[in-house]
Design a protein around this motif. Structure first.
Motif, mmCIF file in Angstrom:
data_model
loop_
_atom_site.group_PDB
_atom_site.id
_atom_site.type_symbol
_atom_site.label_atom_id
_atom_site.label_comp_id
_atom_site.label_asym_id
_atom_site.label_seq_id
_atom_site.Cartn_x
_atom_site.Cartn_y
_atom_site.Cartn_z
ATOM 1 N N ASN A 217 42.663 54.129 40.635
ATOM 2 C CA ASN A 217 42.466 55.579 40.600
ATOM 3 C C ASN A 217 41.009 55.939 40.837
ATOM 4 O O ASN A 217 40.697 56.912 41.544
ATOM 5 N N LEU A 218 40.103 55.165 40.263
ATOM 6 C CA LEU A 218 38.675 55.424 40.450
ATOM 7 C C LEU A 218 38.244 55.124 41.882
ATOM 8 O O LEU A 218 37.395 55.828 42.431
ATOM 9 N N LEU A 219 38.825 54.069 42.492
ATOM 10 C CA LEU A 219 38.479 53.757 43.877
ATOM 11 C C LEU A 219 38.844 54.897 44.822
ATOM 12 O O LEU A 219 38.147 55.139 45.806
ATOM 13 N N THR A 220 39.917 55.603 44.520
ATOM 14 C CA THR A 220 40.317 56.715 45.382
ATOM 15 C C THR A 220 39.336 57.876 45.300
ATOM 16 O O THR A 220 39.322 58.745 46.172
ATOM 17 N N MET A 221 38.506 57.895 44.260
ATOM 18 C CA MET A 221 37.522 58.964 44.082
ATOM 19 C C MET A 221 36.167 58.621 44.689
ATOM 20 O O MET A 221 35.266 59.459 44.697
ATOM 21 N N GLY A 222 36.003 57.374 45.158
ATOM 22 C CA GLY A 222 34.747 56.976 45.771
ATOM 23 C C GLY A 222 33.971 55.998 44.909
ATOM 24 O O GLY A 222 34.183 55.901 43.695
ATOM 25 N N ASP A 223 33.038 55.285 45.539
ATOM 26 C CA ASP A 223 32.274 54.258 44.831
ATOM 27 C C ASP A 223 31.363 54.846 43.767
ATOM 28 O O ASP A 223 31.153 54.240 42.708
ATOM 29 N N GLU A 224 30.800 56.020 44.030
ATOM 30 C CA GLU A 224 29.894 56.621 43.047
ATOM 31 C C GLU A 224 30.632 56.973 41.765
ATOM 32 O O GLU A 224 30.112 56.786 40.656
ATOM 33 N N ALA A 225 31.854 57.473 41.899
ATOM 34 C CA ALA A 225 32.652 57.795 40.706
ATOM 35 C C ALA A 225 32.963 56.529 39.918
ATOM 36 O O ALA A 225 32.977 56.535 38.685
ATOM 37 N N CYS A 226 33.218 55.421 40.624
ATOM 38 C CA CYS A 226 33.476 54.149 39.947
ATOM 39 C C CYS A 226 32.259 53.711 39.139
ATOM 40 O O CYS A 226 32.376 53.334 37.965
ATOM 41 N N ARG A 227 31.100 53.760 39.768
ATOM 42 C CA ARG A 227 29.891 53.305 39.072
ATOM 43 C C ARG A 227 29.564 54.187 37.888
ATOM 44 O O ARG A 227 29.077 53.712 36.855
ATOM 45 N N SER A 228 29.826 55.484 38.012
ATOM 46 C CA SER A 228 29.551 56.386 36.887
ATOM 47 C C SER A 228 30.443 56.103 35.684
ATOM 48 O O SER A 228 30.089 56.432 34.551
ATOM 49 N N MET A 229 31.604 55.467 35.934
ATOM 50 C CA MET A 229 32.518 55.099 34.855
ATOM 51 C C MET A 229 32.320 53.653 34.403
ATOM 52 O O MET A 229 33.092 53.136 33.603
ATOM 53 N N GLY A 230 31.271 53.004 34.938
ATOM 54 C CA GLY A 230 30.984 51.634 34.536
ATOM 55 C C GLY A 230 31.846 50.591 35.209
ATOM 56 O O GLY A 230 31.981 49.475 34.701
ATOM 57 N N VAL A 231 32.429 50.925 36.372
ATOM 58 C CA VAL A 231 33.299 50.007 37.099
ATOM 59 C C VAL A 231 32.613 49.601 38.394
ATOM 60 O O VAL A 231 32.075 50.450 39.119
ATOM 61 N N ASN A 232 32.598 48.311 38.676
ATOM 62 C CA ASN A 232 32.010 47.799 39.911
ATOM 63 C C ASN A 232 33.029 47.944 41.043
ATOM 64 O O ASN A 232 34.030 47.210 41.078
ATOM 65 N N PRO A 233 32.827 48.860 41.997
ATOM 66 C CA PRO A 233 33.848 49.094 43.027
ATOM 67 C C PRO A 233 34.055 47.901 43.948
ATOM 68 O O PRO A 233 35.186 47.624 44.359
ATOM 69 N N GLU A 234 32.965 47.171 44.296
ATOM 70 C CA GLU A 234 33.105 46.015 45.177
ATOM 71 C C GLU A 234 33.958 44.936 44.522
ATOM 72 O O GLU A 234 34.799 44.313 45.180
ATOM 73 N N GLU A 235 33.749 44.722 43.241
ATOM 74 C CA GLU A 235 34.503 43.692 42.532
ATOM 75 C C GLU A 235 35.979 44.049 42.440
ATOM 76 O O GLU A 235 36.851 43.219 42.712
ATOM 77 N N VAL A 236 36.257 45.307 42.076
ATOM 78 C CA VAL A 236 37.653 45.753 41.974
ATOM 79 C C VAL A 236 38.325 45.713 43.341
ATOM 80 O O VAL A 236 39.470 45.267 43.476
ATOM 81 N N ARG A 237 37.609 46.157 44.366
ATOM 82 C CA ARG A 237 38.174 46.168 45.705
ATOM 83 C C ARG A 237 38.522 44.744 46.163
ATOM 84 O O ARG A 237 39.582 44.518 46.761
ATOM 85 N N MET A 238 37.647 43.794 45.868
ATOM 86 C CA MET A 238 37.896 42.423 46.273
ATOM 87 C C MET A 238 39.128 41.862 45.565
ATOM 88 O O MET A 238 39.977 41.221 46.193
ATOM 89 N N ILE A 239 39.250 42.114 44.264
ATOM 90 C CA ILE A 239 40.405 41.608 43.511
ATOM 91 C C ILE A 239 41.703 42.222 44.037
ATOM 92 O O ILE A 239 42.706 41.519 44.222
ATOM 93 N N VAL A 240 41.684 43.526 44.292
ATOM 94 C CA VAL A 240 42.886 44.202 44.776
ATOM 95 C C VAL A 240 43.275 43.693 46.156
ATOM 96 O O VAL A 240 44.461 43.459 46.444
ATOM 97 N N ILE A 241 42.302 43.488 47.024
ATOM 98 C CA ILE A 241 42.587 42.986 48.370
ATOM 99 C C ILE A 241 43.168 41.580 48.300
ATOM 100 O O ILE A 241 44.149 41.258 48.983
ATOM 101 N N ILE A 242 42.579 40.717 47.463
ATOM 102 C CA ILE A 242 43.080 39.353 47.340
ATOM 103 C C ILE A 242 44.507 39.349 46.794
ATOM 104 O O ILE A 242 45.393 38.673 47.330
ATOM 105 N N ALA A 243 44.746 40.115 45.728
ATOM 106 C CA ALA A 243 46.087 40.151 45.128
ATOM 107 C C ALA A 243 47.112 40.724 46.104
ATOM 108 O O ALA A 243 48.232 40.197 46.236
#
Length: 325
Positions: A209-235
């Motif tokens: 849900n945070l990725l759909t809002m953009g990388d800046e929104a992810c970082r503001s919530m304490g979530v690393n967007p690159e890390e989450v994106r990589m895990i989701v792509i691999i899975a």
């Protein structure tokens, strides 16, 4: 939705060339765990356990995984047109299977080759997108188009040099997608990779849900967007590769089903992911039932999903409202 899936799953046992009534089906399935007097023929039990059970389980698993992979890719890339083949996973799987057919490999080796080349393809795409300058998300999409075209060309070349009497028909039929050769060992073998990919996607669905809002929104919530994106792509790649390796090329499921679920459940991935799993499985079960009962000869699944999915997607386009993917 769970009731709908149960009806579709058990109802699929009653469709086929060899008739099995619902009452007999219940008794046959229950006989595996309860001491029930046999009122059915050995042929009827063989049809249920050896032919229809593996096929129904495999079709529901593949539909579930392709639908979830499509929903995940659409969230990661913030693109409503994203589907499980956006990073070339299906093109790589097709090349691996075609190569195995050309070399005269067994069914199990064909499945392994398809899975292996699907993973390799997405790894190439990921590293090209990672090291290329510019936006990483756009790089991944462009790299997926480029690498996918290369493997598609490789598959075409294999079809060109394949034996037109034996190898070419087998390759062509596999590329159209089918569950006609489903076996119990395939269900058991492929269940592990599918589960390995589905669990992270379900655990990370609120982060998507945070990725759909953009990388800046992810970082503001304490979530690393690159890390989450990589895990989701691999899975997503793992479950896509696992699905294509046992079913062949089946399109539209990962594109259409997430959009249908959005119309019903909304854009919140907390609910969208489980809904995509169930609706994808139900859709694939229904299409497979049509495939093996509509005509005297079985229709490949990929043909039916295109005939059903494309008009259905057109309806969704014309009835779309403003939505943020």
């Amino acid at each position: 939705m769970g009731v709908l899936f149960a009806i579709s799953f058990f109802g699929s046992f009653c469709f086929g060339r060899y008739p099995v009534s619902l009452s007999q089906l219940v008794r046959i399935l229950a006989s595996s765990v309860l001491p029930i007097e046999k009122t059915w023929t050995p042929a009827m039990a063989a049809v249920v356990f050896n032919i229809r059970l593996p096929r129904i389980m495999l079709s529901s698993m593949v539909g579930c995984c392709l639908s979830v992979a499509g929903a995940s890719y659409q969230g990661v890339f913030r693109n409503p047109m994203a589907s499980p083949d956006i990073l070339g996973a299906t093109s790589g799987a097709a090349f691996g299977a075609a190569l195995a057919f050309l070399l005269g490999a067994s069914t199990s080796v064909i499945t392994i080759s398809s899975f292996f080349f699907s993973i390799i393809t997405v790894m190439i795409v990921y590293y090209i997108g990672k090291w290329a300058p510019g936006r990483s998300v756009m790089n991944l999409i462009l790299a997926g188009i480029m690498v996918s075209s290369i493997f598609t060309a490789g598959t075409s070349f294999i079809k060109l040099v394949a034996d037109p009497n034996n190898e070419l028909p087998a390759i062509t039929y596999w590329l159209m997608g089918s569950f006609s050769a489903a076996k119990q060992y395939e269900v058991i073998t492929i269940a592990g990779p599918m589960l390995l990919g589905l669990l992270p996607l379900l655990a990370l669905r609120w982060r998507i849900n945070l990725l759909t809002m953009g990388d800046e929104a992810c970082r503001s919530m304490g979530v690393n967007p690159e890390e989450v994106r990589m895990i989701v792509i691999i899975a997503s790649t793992v479950i896509t590769a696992a699905s294509v390796s046992v079913s062949g090329m089946i399109g539209w499921v990962g594109l259409v089903m997430p959009h249908l679920c959005r119309k019903i459940m909304g854009n919140n991935y907390t609910y969208l992911m489980p809904a995509s799993m169930i609706f994808g499985a139900v859709f694939m079960l229904l299409v497979d039932n049509i495939s093996r009962n509509l005509m005297a000869t079985e229709i490949p699944i990929g043909i039916l999903t295109a005939f059903i999915g494309a008009p259905f997607f057109a309806v969704l386009i014309f009835r779309r409202d403003s939505e943020n993917v």
